[in-house]
Design an enzyme around this catalytic site. Structure first.
Site, PDB file in Angstrom:
ATOM      1  N   TYR A 189      13.904   5.326 -28.059  1.00  0.00           N
ATOM      2  CA  TYR A 189      12.764   4.576 -28.349  1.00  0.00           C
ATOM      3  C   TYR A 189      13.018   3.083 -28.503  1.00  0.00           C
ATOM      4  O   TYR A 189      14.094   2.673 -29.003  1.00  0.00           O
ATOM      5  CB  TYR A 189      12.180   4.834 -30.002  1.00  0.00           C
ATOM      6  CG  TYR A 189      11.440   6.249 -29.686  1.00  0.00           C
ATOM      7  CD1 TYR A 189       9.934   6.150 -29.521  1.00  0.00           C
ATOM      8  CD2 TYR A 189      11.915   7.592 -30.145  1.00  0.00           C
ATOM      9  CE1 TYR A 189       9.447   7.297 -29.157  1.00  0.00           C
ATOM     10  CE2 TYR A 189      11.248   8.688 -29.980  1.00  0.00           C
ATOM     11  CZ  TYR A 189       9.927   8.669 -29.724  1.00  0.00           C
ATOM     12  OH  TYR A 189       9.107   9.793 -29.467  1.00  0.00           O
ATOM     13  N   GLU A 209      11.134  11.602 -24.291  1.00  0.00           N
ATOM     14  CA  GLU A 209      10.522  10.610 -25.196  1.00  0.00           C
ATOM     15  C   GLU A 209      11.105   9.453 -25.149  1.00  0.00           C
ATOM     16  O   GLU A 209      12.159   9.083 -25.147  1.00  0.00           O
ATOM     17  CB  GLU A 209      10.816  11.177 -26.731  1.00  0.00           C
ATOM     18  CG  GLU A 209      10.146  12.524 -27.231  1.00  0.00           C
ATOM     19  CD  GLU A 209      10.385  12.881 -28.608  1.00  0.00           C
ATOM     20  OE1 GLU A 209      10.358  11.964 -29.452  1.00  0.00           O
ATOM     21  OE2 GLU A 209      10.353  14.136 -29.007  1.00  0.00           O
ATOM     22  N   GLN A 245       3.325   8.439 -27.038  1.00  0.00           N
ATOM     23  CA  GLN A 245       2.672   9.505 -26.601  1.00  0.00           C
ATOM     24  C   GLN A 245       1.366   9.209 -26.105  1.00  0.00           C
ATOM     25  O   GLN A 245       0.783   8.312 -26.116  1.00  0.00           O
ATOM     26  CB  GLN A 245       2.355  10.460 -27.870  1.00  0.00           C
ATOM     27  CG  GLN A 245       3.846  10.994 -28.705  1.00  0.00           C
ATOM     28  CD  GLN A 245       3.656  12.248 -29.646  1.00  0.00           C
ATOM     29  OE1 GLN A 245       2.568  12.806 -29.935  1.00  0.00           O
ATOM     30  NE2 GLN A 245       4.565  12.147 -30.531  1.00  0.00           N
ATOM     31  N   ASN A 283      14.238  20.791 -29.628  1.00  0.00           N
ATOM     32  CA  ASN A 283      13.834  19.359 -29.782  1.00  0.00           C
ATOM     33  C   ASN A 283      14.683  18.732 -30.661  1.00  0.00           C
ATOM     34  O   ASN A 283      14.681  19.172 -31.963  1.00  0.00           O
ATOM     35  CB  ASN A 283      12.415  19.109 -29.864  1.00  0.00           C
ATOM     36  CG  ASN A 283      12.134  17.619 -30.253  1.00  0.00           C
ATOM     37  OD1 ASN A 283      12.116  16.922 -29.346  1.00  0.00           O
ATOM     38  ND2 ASN A 283      11.939  17.564 -31.385  1.00  0.00           N
ATOM     39  N   GLU A 284      15.331  17.565 -30.489  1.00  0.00           N
ATOM     40  CA  GLU A 284      16.151  16.795 -31.381  1.00  0.00           C
ATOM     41  C   GLU A 284      16.741  17.775 -32.256  1.00  0.00           C
ATOM     42  O   GLU A 284      16.957  17.695 -33.447  1.00  0.00           O
ATOM     43  CB  GLU A 284      15.404  15.759 -32.153  1.00  0.00           C
ATOM     44  CG  GLU A 284      14.705  14.813 -31.318  1.00  0.00           C
ATOM     45  CD  GLU A 284      14.062  13.458 -31.816  1.00  0.00           C
ATOM     46  OE1 GLU A 284      14.019  13.443 -33.063  1.00  0.00           O
ATOM     47  OE2 GLU A 284      13.882  12.590 -30.927  1.00  0.00           O
TER      48      GLU A 284
HETATM   49  O1  AHR Z   1       7.225  11.215 -31.034  1.00  0.00           O
HETATM   50  C1  AHR Z   1       7.126  11.194 -32.393  1.00  0.00           C
HETATM   51  C2  AHR Z   1       8.704  12.085 -32.839  1.00  0.00           C
HETATM   52  O2  AHR Z   1       9.885  11.293 -32.629  1.00  0.00           O
HETATM   53  C3  AHR Z   1       9.008  13.419 -32.380  1.00  0.00           C
HETATM   54  O3  AHR Z   1       8.288  14.484 -32.983  1.00  0.00           O
HETATM   55  C4  AHR Z   1      10.372  13.501 -32.505  1.00  0.00           C
HETATM   56  O4  AHR Z   1      11.007  14.188 -31.391  1.00  0.00           O
HETATM   57  C5  AHR Z   1      10.922  12.139 -32.437  1.00  0.00           C
HETATM   58  O5  AHR Z   1      11.811  12.030 -33.492  1.00  0.00           O
END
Ligand code: AHR
Length: 497
Positions: A244, A301, A350, A175-176
Site C-alpha cells: 500500500y 493488494e 478496492q 490472506n495476510e
Molecule cells: O484492503 C483492506 C485490507 O488490507 C485487507 O482486508 C487486508 O488484506 C489488508 O490488510
C-alpha cells in the site's frame, strides 16, 4: 516552466506479454465495498439485475475488468462459505469481525459474486479461509463451485440455481497469514499451505488447472518470500505481495486524501514508486528457488491508503480519490509492465467505496474516480506485448524528496498499435517528452489525457466530472520522433500507427 525528457523506444525488441490480469480488482466485505457498492437487492429502487447495481456493472465493463478477487482480504479468513449459499431469507446474519463488527447479512454470497463477475465479464479469484477453517472447508467449497459430477455438493449447487459449474481459475489460500490471517510465522504458514494444497482439487475444471496463490509478504518482508519459496515453492503457482502507498505517518493516522500540500503530493508519489524496487527484490528471491519463473508474483493488494472522508481514521476505509490517485495508478501500471516476467497479476484495493476505489456510491448516486479513468486509458495494455522504453527524465525536488517527473512504459497492443503510457508526476511543470521511435515508422498518433487545474481535484456526485479522460492534442510526429507536450500532473496514453 517546461522541463525536457527523452526516451528511446525499442519496438524491435518485444518483451513478455502484459497479462490482462495485471488490471485486476479486489472487492471485500468491508465498509460499503459490497453492500450499497455492488449489492442493493432485487427489491431496490436502484436499477439492478438480480440485486446487482446496473450502473456499476456498466461502468466496470468499460474497464474490461479481467479478474475480481473476493471475499477478502481479512474477511476471507473469518468467512464460512456456507453462510452465503441457499435461499437468501434463510442465511444467517453474522458479525463482520475485522471490519467494525458490522452486521453481515450474507445476502451476497457465492452465487451473487459469480453473477456479478459474469455480468462484468471478469474471472473469479476466490480467497479461501486458511486462518480459521480446516482444509475441508476449502475442499468442499471448491467442489461445490466447480464440480460437474453427480455428488452431494454439486447437486446442492444445482438446487441453489446453478446447473453448470462455476469457473474458478484463481484461488488464494490464506490472506495476510502473517497478520489478520492467523499471525503465523512463515515457517508455520509454509507447512499449513502444504497441508491445504494437498486437499485442493481441480474437480475436472477445464485445463489449465486453477492457479493456487499462497499468502505472500507485506511490503519489504523478504524473509517471508524466502521461507515460503524454500519450503513450499514447488507446490504453489503464485505467491502474493501486498504493498500500500501509505503516507509517512502511522497508517491509522493516515494522510489526507484531499487538501494536501505539495510535500504530500511528492511523498505519495515517491511512496508509490518504491514498489518498483520492492518487486525487484522479491523477484530476485523467487529467482533463487524458481529460476524458470514458473511461479507468478501476484500483487493482489495495492493502492493508496489515506485517512477516511470523515477526516479521522475509521474502519470503513472510505476515502476520496483525486487526480493524484489517477497518477499513482498510472505509475503502478508502468512499473508492473516492466516486471511481467514475474508479476502476472495484480488487484487494486478496492473496486467500490473502499481505499483507492474505481467508483464511489451514495445511495442511487455513483461517481467515477480519477483512478477509474486511469484504468480506462490503460485498457489497450491488457494482453499487449511489452516494449522496452529507456526514459531519461529530469527530477522534481521538494525538500529532501525527489521524484523523476516522468514515469512511462510502452507496448504493442493486440490491435497492432504501439501504445505509450506516461505519468507526469511533476505537479508544477509541463514536460516536453521526446521519444525516439527507432525502427518504428509511425504516421498517426492519437491519445487521451487525464489532468485538472488542482492537484487534489476530485469528481463529485451529481456534477459533470472535473477529472476525466479527454482527447489529447499535445502530440507531434516528425522524422521518426514523437514529441509530447505533457501537462503538469497528468496521465497521457497515446497510440501510434
Ligand atoms: O484492503 C483492506 C485490507 O488490507 C485487507 O482486508 C487486508 O488484506 C489488508 O490488510
Amino acid at each position: 516552466a517546461t522541463q525536457a525528457a527523452t526516451a528511446q523506444l525499442h519496438a524491435d525488441q518485444p518483451g513478455p506479454t502484459i497479462p490482462r490480469y495485471i488490471y485486476g480488482q479486489f472487492s471485500e466485505h468491508l465498509g460499503s465495498g459490497i453492500y450499497d457498492g455492488i449489492w442493493v437487492g432485487e427489491k431496490s429502487s436502484i436499477p439492478n439485475v438480480r440485486g446487482i447495481r446496473s450502473d456499476v456493472v456498466r461502468a466496470l465493463r468499460e474497464l474490461k475488468v479481467p479478474l475480481i478477487r473476493w471475499p477478502g482480504g481479512c474477511f476471507a479468513d473469518d468467512y464460512n462459505w456456507r453462510d452465503g449459499i441457499g435461499p437468501r431469507d434463510k442465511r444467517p446474519g453474522r458479525k463482520n469481525n475485522w471490519w467494525t463488527g458490522k452486521h453481515e447479512s450474507n445476502q451476497f454470497g457465492t452465487h451473487e459474486f459469480m453473477d456479478f463477475a459474469e455480468q462484468v465479464g471478469a474471472d473469479a479469484y476466490i480467497g479461501v479461509n486458511l486462518g480459521s477453517a480446516p482444509p475441508r472447508d476449502m475442499r468442499d467449497w471448491m467442489e461445490y463451485m466447480t464440480s460437474d459430477g453427480d455428488n452431494a455438493l454439486a447437486n446442492e449447487r444445482r438446487r441453489n440455481g446453478r446447473d453448470q459449474p462455476f469457473k474458478v481459475p484463481v484461488v488464494g489460500i490464506g490472506n495476510e497469514s502473517w497478520g489478520c490471517g492467523g499471525n503465523m510465522r512463515p515457517e508455520y504458514y509454509a507447512d499449513e499451505y502444504r497441508r491445504f494444497q494437498t486437499f485442493f482439487h481441480n474437480n475436472g475444471q477445464a485445463a489449465p488447472a486453477a492457479i493456487r496463490v499462497a499468502s505472500g509478504a507485506d511490503r519489504e518482508d523478504y524473509n517471508w518470500t524466502d521461507v515460503v519459496m524454500k519450503q513450499a515453492g514447488a507446490k504453489l503457482d503464485a505467491l502474493s505481495l501486498h504493498y500500500y502507498t501509505l503516507p509517512p505517518a502511522d497508517w491509522k493516522e493516515g494522510g489526507k486524501a484531499t487538501r494536501f500540500s505539495k510535500e504530500e503530493w511528492v511523498a505519495i508519489l515517491a511512496g508509490a514508486l518504491r514498489i518498483d524496487d520492492i518487486i525487484r527484490r522479491h523477484a530476485a528471491i523467487m529467482d533463487k528457488y524458481d529460476p524458470k519463473k514458473r511461479v507468478g508474483l501476484y500483487v493482489d493488494e495495492w493502492g493508496t491508503w489515506y485517512r477516511s472522508d470523515s477526516g479521522k481514521f475509521d474502519w470503513d476505509l472510505r476515502q476520496q480519490n483525486t487526480l493524484r490517485d489517477g497518477v499513482v495508478a498510472a505509475a503502478h501500471f508502468n512499473i508492473f509492465h516492466r516486471h511481467t516476467d514475474r508479476v502476472k497479476q495484480t488487484s487494486i484495493a478496492q473496486t467500490m467505496n473502499v481505499l483507492q476505489a474505481m467508483i464511489l456510491t451514495d445511495g442511487p448516486k455513483m461517481v467515477l474516480t480519477p483512478t477509474y479513468y486511469a484504468f480506462k486509458m490503460y485498457v489497450p495494455f491488457q494482453d499487449a506485448t511489452a516494449l522496452p522504453l529507456d526514459v531519461s527524465s529530469p527530477s522534481y525536488r521538494l525538500g529532501a524528496t525527489a521524484i523523476p517527473s516522468i514515469n512511462a512504459s510502452a507496448a504493442k497492443g493486440k490491435d497492432g498499435k504501439i501504445y505509450i503510457g506516461i505519468a507526469n508526476m511533476n505537479p508544477d511543470d509541463n514536460v516536453q517528452f521526446s521519444v525516439n521511435l527507432g525502427t518504428l515508422a509511425a504516421t498517426k498518433v492519437s491519445g487521451q489525457v487525464l489532468t485538472a487545474q488542482q492537484m487534489d481535484q476530485f469528481n463529485e456526485f451529481g456534477k459533470s466530472p472535473a477529472v476525466a479522460a479527454q482527447p489529447y492534442r499535445g502530440a507531434t510526429l516528425a522524422n521518426g520522433a514523437l514529441t509530447l507536450d505533457l501537462p503538469a500532473k497528468s496521465v497521457v496514453v497515446v497510440g501510434l500507427e
